[in-house]
Design a protein around this motif. Structure first.
Motif, short mmCIF file in Angstrom:
data_model
loop_
_atom_site.label_atom_id
_atom_site.label_comp_id
_atom_site.label_asym_id
_atom_site.label_seq_id
_atom_site.Cartn_x
_atom_site.Cartn_y
_atom_site.Cartn_z
N ASP A 186 45.97 51.65 48.47
CA ASP A 186 46.26 53.06 48.18
C ASP A 186 46.98 53.16 46.84
O ASP A 186 48.21 53.17 46.78
CB ASP A 186 47.12 53.68 49.28
N PRO A 187 46.23 53.22 45.73
CA PRO A 187 46.85 53.24 44.39
C PRO A 187 47.71 54.47 44.16
O PRO A 187 47.53 55.51 44.80
CB PRO A 187 45.64 53.24 43.45
N LEU A 188 48.66 54.30 43.23
CA LEU A 188 49.47 55.40 42.75
C LEU A 188 49.14 55.57 41.27
O LEU A 188 49.79 55.00 40.40
CB LEU A 188 50.97 55.10 42.94
N PRO A 189 48.08 56.34 40.94
CA PRO A 189 47.60 56.40 39.56
C PRO A 189 48.59 57.07 38.61
O PRO A 189 49.00 58.20 38.82
CB PRO A 189 46.30 57.21 39.67
N ALA A 190 48.98 56.34 37.57
CA ALA A 190 49.92 56.85 36.57
C ALA A 190 49.61 56.18 35.25
O ALA A 190 49.29 54.99 35.21
CB ALA A 190 51.35 56.57 36.99
N GLY A 244 55.31 37.29 39.13
CA GLY A 244 54.05 37.15 39.85
C GLY A 244 53.69 35.68 39.91
O GLY A 244 54.50 34.81 39.62
N LYS A 245 52.45 35.41 40.27
CA LYS A 245 52.01 34.03 40.43
C LYS A 245 50.56 33.90 39.99
O LYS A 245 49.73 34.75 40.32
CB LYS A 245 52.15 33.59 41.90
N THR A 246 50.26 32.85 39.21
CA THR A 246 48.90 32.63 38.77
C THR A 246 48.16 31.86 39.86
O THR A 246 48.35 30.66 40.03
CB THR A 246 48.87 31.83 37.46
N LEU A 247 47.34 32.59 40.61
CA LEU A 247 46.63 31.99 41.73
C LEU A 247 45.16 31.73 41.42
O LEU A 247 44.56 30.83 41.99
CB LEU A 247 46.72 32.91 42.96
N ALA A 248 44.58 32.53 40.55
CA ALA A 248 43.16 32.37 40.22
C ALA A 248 43.03 32.33 38.71
O ALA A 248 43.18 33.34 38.05
CB ALA A 248 42.34 33.51 40.81
N GLY A 249 42.77 31.15 38.16
CA GLY A 249 42.74 31.01 36.71
C GLY A 249 44.08 31.36 36.13
O GLY A 249 45.10 30.83 36.53
N GLU A 250 44.10 32.30 35.17
CA GLU A 250 45.35 32.74 34.57
C GLU A 250 45.70 34.17 34.96
O GLU A 250 46.48 34.84 34.31
CB GLU A 250 45.26 32.61 33.04
N ASP A 251 45.07 34.66 36.03
CA ASP A 251 45.32 36.02 36.50
C ASP A 251 46.64 36.05 37.27
O ASP A 251 46.81 35.32 38.25
CB ASP A 251 44.16 36.45 37.40
N LEU A 252 47.58 36.87 36.81
CA LEU A 252 48.90 36.93 37.42
C LEU A 252 48.91 37.99 38.51
O LEU A 252 48.74 39.18 38.23
CB LEU A 252 49.95 37.27 36.36
N GLN A 253 49.11 37.57 39.75
CA GLN A 253 49.11 38.50 40.86
C GLN A 253 50.54 38.96 41.17
O GLN A 253 51.47 38.17 41.17
CB GLN A 253 48.48 37.87 42.10
N GLY A 254 50.67 40.25 41.44
CA GLY A 254 51.97 40.83 41.73
C GLY A 254 51.90 42.34 41.56
O GLY A 254 50.82 42.93 41.50
N LEU A 255 53.06 42.99 41.46
CA LEU A 255 53.09 44.45 41.38
C LEU A 255 52.39 44.98 40.14
O LEU A 255 51.63 45.95 40.20
CB LEU A 255 54.55 44.93 41.39
N THR A 256 52.63 44.34 38.99
CA THR A 256 52.05 44.83 37.75
C THR A 256 50.53 44.86 37.82
O THR A 256 49.89 45.85 37.45
CB THR A 256 52.52 43.96 36.57
N ARG A 257 49.93 43.79 38.30
CA ARG A 257 48.47 43.72 38.40
C ARG A 257 47.93 44.81 39.32
O ARG A 257 46.90 45.43 39.04
CB ARG A 257 48.06 42.34 38.91
N SER A 258 48.62 45.08 40.42
CA SER A 258 48.16 46.10 41.36
C SER A 258 48.18 47.48 40.71
O SER A 258 47.29 48.30 40.95
CB SER A 258 49.02 46.09 42.62
N PHE A 259 49.19 47.76 39.88
CA PHE A 259 49.21 49.04 39.19
C PHE A 259 48.08 49.14 38.17
O PHE A 259 47.46 50.19 38.02
CB PHE A 259 50.57 49.27 38.52
N TYR A 260 47.79 48.05 37.47
CA TYR A 260 46.66 48.05 36.54
C TYR A 260 45.36 48.40 37.25
O TYR A 260 44.56 49.22 36.79
CB TYR A 260 46.48 46.68 35.89
N LEU A 261 45.14 47.75 38.39
CA LEU A 261 43.90 47.98 39.13
C LEU A 261 43.82 49.40 39.66
O LEU A 261 42.73 49.91 39.95
CB LEU A 261 43.77 46.97 40.27
N GLY A 262 44.97 50.07 39.78
CA GLY A 262 45.00 51.46 40.20
C GLY A 262 44.81 52.44 39.05
O GLY A 262 44.81 53.65 39.26
N GLY A 263 44.64 51.91 37.82
CA GLY A 263 44.34 52.76 36.68
C GLY A 263 45.44 52.92 35.65
O GLY A 263 45.26 53.64 34.67
N SER A 264 46.58 52.27 35.83
CA SER A 264 47.69 52.43 34.89
C SER A 264 47.36 51.85 33.53
O SER A 264 46.68 50.82 33.42
CB SER A 264 48.97 51.77 35.43
#
Length: 311
Positions: free
Chosen positions: A210-214, A227-247
């Motif tokens: 449920d993104p919070l688009p801003a 965050g943590k690099t789990l897949a290649g150099e993609d950093l997973q965490g709060l920042t990435r989730s906001f990006y995927l929501g359109g920030s």
């Protein structure tokens, strides 16, 4: 633009540098593991100003032979420990913007309609599970006054109220509350709201569902940029989730943030943003203001800007 190239942690870090008139490679005199060690020493020193100053001097010496001659800004595509570099501790005069990927500047970004005014959360009710944040409340009131709106405070700082105010999108989402970083599962990293008078965690996984688009997300809370690099150099965490929501951009922190220091940083950041409409210039001005006022490194260097340099 600087690409930090992935490589063995015990070998010198290599950079791929793209400037307006040339492209070059640079090998540093130290490795990822050495950088990780000095950054951990700094995190351990937070709250002890003299130790913070000493380690900040060491970090500036390490970075002294780099690329701080940029006139406008420096874009960095990080790898490894560079994901957690506290750029605000360095003495460069150009603002630094962290990019999630090398193609970030060329992408067609998701449209955030910005139908609602800035949405501001401050000092939710934690039900005794966490310490209250009085300066975060003052900070939220300050920011809301700048934009002519009202913050969601105490028992009103619920996820439902937040989702209602954000609606289809907002220009700014400001969260002045506690943050929790989960090293074992970065998707469980969270910022804290309230629900029925108790602390309610909103996780990185929740934001994927449920993104919070801003356009701009400001995480004025502890450790929200980790965050943590789990897949290649993609950093997973709060920042990435906001990006995927359109920030477009996220301002976040790398360690526990002093309550009053965060308030001062944010007040200056928004004052500058209103004048320039530039996230990067506002970040640098806020950093410089706090550093020049005598604040300790853990205060003026806590926040990093990632994503876009401006609207």
């Amino acid at each position: 633009m600087i690409y930090v190239l992935p490589g063995p942690s015990d070998q010198p870090i290599r950079l791929f540098n793209i400037e307006s008139k040339k492209i070059s490679f640079t090998s540093l005199n130290w490795s990822d593991s050495e950088l990780k060690e000095i950054l951990q020493e700094f995190r351990d020193s937070v709250g002890i100003p003299e130790e913070e100053e000493d380690i900040t001097s060491v970090l500036n010496e390490m970075m002294d032979d780099l690329f701080w001659s940029a006139e406008k800004r420096i874009y960095v595509v990080p790898s490894g420990t560079f994901h957690f570099m506290p750029w605000g501790l360095l003495e460069e005069m150009a603002p630094v913007v962290i990019l999630p990927t090398g193609g970030w500047l060329l992408r067609k970004s998701q449209k955030v309609e910005s139908l609602s005014p800035p949405v501001i959360i401050g000092n939710p009710q934690f039900g005794g599970k966490m310490e209250p944040l009085p300066a975060a409340e003052f900070e939220s009131r300050d920011v809301a006054k700048l934009f002519g709106t009202s913050p969601l405070l105490h028992e009103k700082a619920t996820l439902e109220a937040l989702q209602t105010q954000v609606g289809k999108g907002t220009s700014i989402l400001h969260l002045a509350t506690h943050g929790v970083y989960n090293d074992l599962d970065p998707l469980r990293s969270a910022f804290i709201l309230t629900e029925s008078g108790k602390a309610r965690a909103v996780t990185a996984a929740d934001l994927l569902m449920d993104p919070l688009p801003a356009r701009l997300v400001v995480l004025s809370a502890c450790e929200t940029g980790l965050g943590k690099t789990l897949a290649g150099e993609d950093l997973q965490g709060l920042t990435r989730s906001f990006y995927l929501g359109g920030s477009l951009a996220v301002l976040s922190s790398l360690w526990p943030v002093e309550d009053e220091g965060a308030r001062q940083f944010m007040n200056e950041f928004y004052r500058q943003f209103q004048n320039t409409k530039r996230f990067d210039q506002a970040w640098l001005a806020a950093r410089n203001s706090l550093r020049n006022s005598g604040a300790s490194p853990s205060v003026y260097g806590a926040f990093v800007l990632s994503g876009s340099a401006g609207i």
